[in-house]
Design an enzyme around this catalytic site. Structure first.
Site, PDB file in Angstrom:
ATOM      1  N   HIS A 120      59.851  57.908  96.174  1.00 11.64           N
ATOM      2  CA  HIS A 120      61.044  58.463  96.839  1.00 11.64           C
ATOM      3  C   HIS A 120      61.847  57.398  97.589  1.00 11.64           C
ATOM      4  O   HIS A 120      62.601  57.726  98.505  1.00 11.64           O
ATOM      5  CB  HIS A 120      60.629  59.590  97.801  1.00 11.64           C
ATOM      6  CG  HIS A 120      60.191  60.839  97.102  1.00 11.64           C
ATOM      7  ND1 HIS A 120      59.476  61.850  97.705  1.00 11.64           N
ATOM      8  CD2 HIS A 120      60.367  61.246  95.810  1.00 11.64           C
ATOM      9  CE1 HIS A 120      59.238  62.823  96.835  1.00 11.64           C
ATOM     10  NE2 HIS A 120      59.755  62.480  95.672  1.00 11.64           N
ATOM     11  N   CYS A 156      82.336  46.477 100.893  1.00 14.01           N
ATOM     12  CA  CYS A 156      83.577  47.230 100.666  1.00 14.01           C
ATOM     13  C   CYS A 156      84.060  47.956 101.927  1.00 14.01           C
ATOM     14  O   CYS A 156      85.147  48.538 101.917  1.00 14.01           O
ATOM     15  CB  CYS A 156      83.408  48.227  99.518  1.00 14.01           C
ATOM     16  SG  CYS A 156      82.360  49.645  99.942  1.00 14.01           S
ATOM     17  N   GLY A 192      46.914  63.783 100.826  1.00 15.32           N
ATOM     18  CA  GLY A 192      47.829  64.071 101.935  1.00 15.32           C
ATOM     19  C   GLY A 192      49.211  64.522 101.516  1.00 15.32           C
ATOM     20  O   GLY A 192      50.202  64.148 102.135  1.00 15.32           O
ATOM     21  N   SER A 194      51.472  68.118 100.216  1.00 17.72           N
ATOM     22  CA  SER A 194      51.446  69.574 100.040  1.00 17.72           C
ATOM     23  C   SER A 194      51.599  69.957  98.571  1.00 17.72           C
ATOM     24  O   SER A 194      51.450  71.113  98.214  1.00 17.72           O
ATOM     25  CB  SER A 194      52.555  70.223 100.871  1.00 17.72           C
ATOM     26  OG  SER A 194      53.804  69.703 100.489  1.00 17.72           O
TER      27      SER A 194
HETATM   28  P1  OAD Z   1      54.290  67.676 103.469  1.00 16.34           P
HETATM   29  O1  OAD Z   1      54.651  67.683 104.928  1.00 16.34           O
HETATM   30  O2  OAD Z   1      54.912  68.707 102.597  1.00 16.34           O
HETATM   31  O3  OAD Z   1      52.712  67.830 103.304  1.00 16.34           O
HETATM   32  C1  OAD Z   1      51.803  67.036 104.019  1.00 16.34           C
HETATM   33  C2  OAD Z   1      50.393  67.466 103.624  1.00 16.34           C
HETATM   34  O4  OAD Z   1      49.486  66.624 104.316  1.00 16.34           O
HETATM   35  C3  OAD Z   1      50.029  68.926 104.017  1.00 16.34           C
HETATM   36  O5  OAD Z   1      49.388  69.561 102.911  1.00 16.34           O
HETATM   37  C4  OAD Z   1      49.058  68.753 105.187  1.00 16.34           C
HETATM   38  O6  OAD Z   1      48.051  69.754 105.201  1.00 16.34           O
HETATM   39  C5  OAD Z   1      48.444  67.416 104.853  1.00 16.34           C
HETATM   40  N1  OAD Z   1      47.920  66.661 106.012  1.00 16.34           N
HETATM   41  C6  OAD Z   1      48.337  66.632 107.297  1.00 16.34           C
HETATM   42  N2  OAD Z   1      47.618  65.784 108.031  1.00 16.34           N
HETATM   43  C7  OAD Z   1      46.697  65.240 107.184  1.00 16.34           C
HETATM   44  C8  OAD Z   1      45.658  64.289 107.322  1.00 16.34           C
HETATM   45  N3  OAD Z   1      45.388  63.684 108.479  1.00 16.34           N
HETATM   46  N4  OAD Z   1      44.925  63.999 106.226  1.00 16.34           N
HETATM   47  C9  OAD Z   1      45.166  64.595 105.033  1.00 16.34           C
HETATM   48  N5  OAD Z   1      46.130  65.491 104.839  1.00 16.34           N
HETATM   49  C10 OAD Z   1      46.896  65.813 105.887  1.00 16.34           C
HETATM   50  O7  OAD Z   1      54.595  66.205 102.940  1.00 16.34           O
HETATM   51  P2  OAD Z   1      54.692  65.679 101.439  1.00 16.34           P
HETATM   52  O8  OAD Z   1      53.757  66.414 100.560  1.00 16.34           O
HETATM   53  O9  OAD Z   1      54.575  64.198 101.497  1.00 16.34           O
HETATM   54  O10 OAD Z   1      60.602  64.347  99.730  1.00 16.34           O
HETATM   55  O11 OAD Z   1      56.154  66.061 101.067  1.00 16.34           O
HETATM   56  C11 OAD Z   1      56.603  65.735  99.789  1.00 16.34           C
HETATM   57  C12 OAD Z   1      58.057  65.399  99.823  1.00 16.34           C
HETATM   58  O12 OAD Z   1      58.789  66.463 100.409  1.00 16.34           O
HETATM   59  C13 OAD Z   1      58.435  64.202 100.689  1.00 16.34           C
HETATM   60  O13 OAD Z   1      58.296  62.968 100.030  1.00 16.34           O
HETATM   61  C14 OAD Z   1      59.864  64.464 100.967  1.00 16.34           C
HETATM   62  C15 OAD Z   1      59.651  65.868 101.407  1.00 16.34           C
HETATM   63  O14 OAD Z   1      60.481  66.660 101.989  1.00 16.34           O
HETATM   64  C16 OAD Z   1      61.888  63.991  99.754  1.00 16.34           C
HETATM   65  O15 OAD Z   1      62.450  63.680 100.772  1.00 16.34           O
HETATM   66  C17 OAD Z   1      62.529  63.988  98.402  1.00 16.34           C
END
Ligand code: OAD
Length: 250
Positions: A120, A156, A192, A194
């Site tokens: 990303h 620009c 880590g 979702s």
């Molecule tokens: P999320 O905030 O959707 O999910 C984070 C995940 O990490 C959740 O399932 C939590 O349960 C888990 N979590 C939290 N603390 C943790 C820990 N200490 N160890 C293990 N797991 C833990 O974030 P992303 O999945 O990264 O995209 O989100 C995906 C994308 O959505 C991001 O890259 C961004 C976003 O909005 C864009 O901006 C295009």
């Protein structure tokens, strides 16, 4: 007492193993970086999905940049945690290692990770909103705080935008190509995340289809948990530390 699931994976890991890892915001949680969908994921009561789009930027670039400027300031005070460190050590230990991250925070880079694919983009890069002919495609900018919001293109005079992929935008073709190549692996870890945002969420399914053993390490169950070969729930920084110790019995 080591987790049985982690022991199973540890027994599969060999020096020659091809390991691919997909990470999300959960790996940076222990560094104090708020996850997107966690309790601290809102900024001024707004969800990331309402800010991280080209439409939101076109409508109100100052507010969108205020959000990124705030996140850059927060990130500049954070350090990589044990999860980043273990993965960085694996990137040196296994020649067939690739880390695909959805995180834009730069913490995997700061931990010294090799073979890193930024799915990303990066919050530390900018590009010209007009894609003017004189500017490079993207370039590094770690100025904190930014001088002007929105910052201006030195080529620009138009606006700069953050070097991240927004909702509704395509992933860079070269990034997709390298990520898809890394799906031919022995073990595919999803850590880590979702597992809600596509196409990143589909990588594990495709890796499994190609024959990889798929593992999810996450604080809680996700929509992908049922589809992987093994799901282990707990903090990534602890699970990775434990798994690393099990693969280094000394
Ligand atoms: P999320 O905030 O959707 O999910 C984070 C995940 O990490 C959740 O399932 C939590 O349960 C888990 N979590 C939290 N603390 C943790 C820990 N200490 N160890 C293990 N797991 C833990 O974030 P992303 O999945 O990264 O995209 O989100 C995906 C994308 O959505 C991001 O890259 C961004 C976003 O909005 C864009 O901006 C295009």
């Amino acid at each position: 007492m080591p987790n049985d699931g982690l022991r199973t994976v540890a027994e599969m890991i060999r020096p020659e193993s091809r390991i691919t890892v997909l990470t999300g915001a959960g790996v940076s949680a222990a560094s104090g970086v708020p996850t997107f969908r966690g309790p601290d994921g809102l900024w001024r009561n707004r969800r990331p999905e309402t800010l991280a789009t080209a439409e939101a930027f076109a409508r109100d670039p100052k507010t969108v940049w205020e959000w990124y400027n705030w996140r850059r300031q927060v990130l500049s005070t954070k350090q990589p945690n044990r999860a980043h460190q273990v993965l960085a050590s694996w990137s040196r230990r296994f020649s067939g290692f690739t880390l695909v991250t959805q995180n834009v925070d730069g913490l995997h880079e700061r931990a010294g990770t090799l073979n890193l694919i930024r799915f990303h983009g990066s919050i530390w890069e900018v590009l010209c909103w007009n894609r003017c002919a004189n500017s490079p495609v993207r370039w590094w900018n770690d100025q904190i705080p930014l001088e002007a919001l929105p910052p201006l293109c030195p080529h620009c005079g138009g606006m700069l935008r953050p070097g991240v992929v927004w909702f509704g935008e395509s992933i860079d073709a070269g990034v997709i190509e390298k990520s898809v190549a890394a799906l031919d692996c022995d073990i595919f870890f999803t850590i880590g995340t979702s597992a809600l945002v596509y196409p990143a969420a589909a990588l594990s399914i495709e890796a499994k289809r190609r024959g990889a053993y798929t593992v999810e390490l996450n604080l809680e169950a996700t929509p992908s948990s049922h589809a992987v070969d093994l799901a282990v729930h707990g903090p990534a920084e602890e699970l990775l530390d434990e798994l690393n110790a099990l693969t280094n019995p000394s």
